[in-house]
Design an enzyme around this catalytic site. Structure first.
Site, mmCIF file in Angstrom:
data_model
loop_
_atom_site.group_PDB
_atom_site.id
_atom_site.type_symbol
_atom_site.label_atom_id
_atom_site.label_comp_id
_atom_site.label_asym_id
_atom_site.label_seq_id
_atom_site.Cartn_x
_atom_site.Cartn_y
_atom_site.Cartn_z
ATOM 1 N NE ARG A 32 -3.784 -2.192 2.277
ATOM 2 C CZ ARG A 32 -4.708 -2.505 1.370
ATOM 3 N NH1 ARG A 32 -4.984 -1.650 0.393
ATOM 4 N NH2 ARG A 32 -5.362 -3.645 1.431
ATOM 5 C CG ASP A 33 1.481 5.625 -2.139
ATOM 6 O OD1 ASP A 33 2.119 5.669 -3.208
ATOM 7 O OD2 ASP A 33 1.552 6.520 -1.250
ATOM 8 C CG ASN A 91 4.965 9.561 -11.997
ATOM 9 O OD1 ASN A 91 4.320 10.002 -12.946
ATOM 10 N ND2 ASN A 91 4.521 9.627 -10.752
ATOM 11 C CD GLU A 99 7.233 12.426 -4.670
ATOM 12 O OE1 GLU A 99 7.097 11.553 -3.797
ATOM 13 O OE2 GLU A 99 6.500 13.432 -4.763
ATOM 14 C CB VAL A 100 10.613 6.272 -4.983
ATOM 15 C CG1 VAL A 100 11.479 5.111 -4.478
ATOM 16 C CG2 VAL A 100 9.897 6.948 -3.817
ATOM 17 C CG HIS A 104 7.139 3.557 -7.909
ATOM 18 N ND1 HIS A 104 8.414 4.066 -8.053
ATOM 19 C CD2 HIS A 104 6.316 4.636 -7.813
ATOM 20 C CE1 HIS A 104 8.362 5.383 -8.025
ATOM 21 N NE2 HIS A 104 7.103 5.755 -7.899
ATOM 22 C CG HIS A 106 1.593 5.178 -8.523
ATOM 23 N ND1 HIS A 106 1.574 5.737 -7.263
ATOM 24 C CD2 HIS A 106 2.740 5.615 -9.109
ATOM 25 C CE1 HIS A 106 2.662 6.485 -7.092
ATOM 26 N NE2 HIS A 106 3.385 6.435 -8.200
#
Ligand code: AMP
Length: 120
Positions: A32-33, A91, A99-100, A104, A106
């Site tokens: 989970r985010d 992204n 950002e990371v 990943h 989503h």
């Protein structure tokens, strides 16, 4: 961009920090985010060291690619959004505001998601 093994998802994969895991297979982990943007907001990541979809798509093995995509489908069905609909987003790089620096995907769902992109 070279892979930075100190990124937060690498630390989750090494078990150094916790996550709320929802699914795992041989090459992918889903959790989970921490700052959910929709009722269902899950991140699906490869276990291998890939900065983004750019290097993953170019260099990951077929087994890694299959497991990542299968994980997305498994999670969407298990979270109950496959029938109602959901959105995936990955992204990649500065313009996307990634950002990371560990690939990943989503998964957003559980409500009507609105426009595909914001106006600004
Ligand atoms: P992105 O902007 O595509 O790189 O998204 C990074 C996502 O990682 C954001 O939605 C954050 O809320 C999420 N995130 C950051 N740290 C964690 C964490 N420790 N556990 C779960 N999600 C995280």
């Amino acid at each position: 961009m070279a892979y930075d093994p100190s990124n937060i998802f690498a630390r989750i994969l090494r078990g150094e920090i916790p996550c709320r895991k929802v699914f795992e297979n041989a090459h992918a982990l889903a959790f989970r985010d921490v700052n959910p943007q929709s009722p269902v907001h899950i991140l699906v990541i490869p276990k291998g060291e890939y900065v983004s979809l750019d290097d993953f798509s170019a260099t990951a093995s077929p087994d890694e690619i299959v497991d990542l995509i299968r994980a997305v489908g498994e999670v969407a069905r298990a979270q109950g959004v496959a029938a109602s609909g959901y959105r995936i987003l990955a992204n990649s790089g500065a313009d996307s505001r990634q950002e990371v620096p560990h690939l990943h995907i989503h998964i957003f769902g559980g409500k009507k998601l609105g426009r595909m992109l914001p106006k600004d």
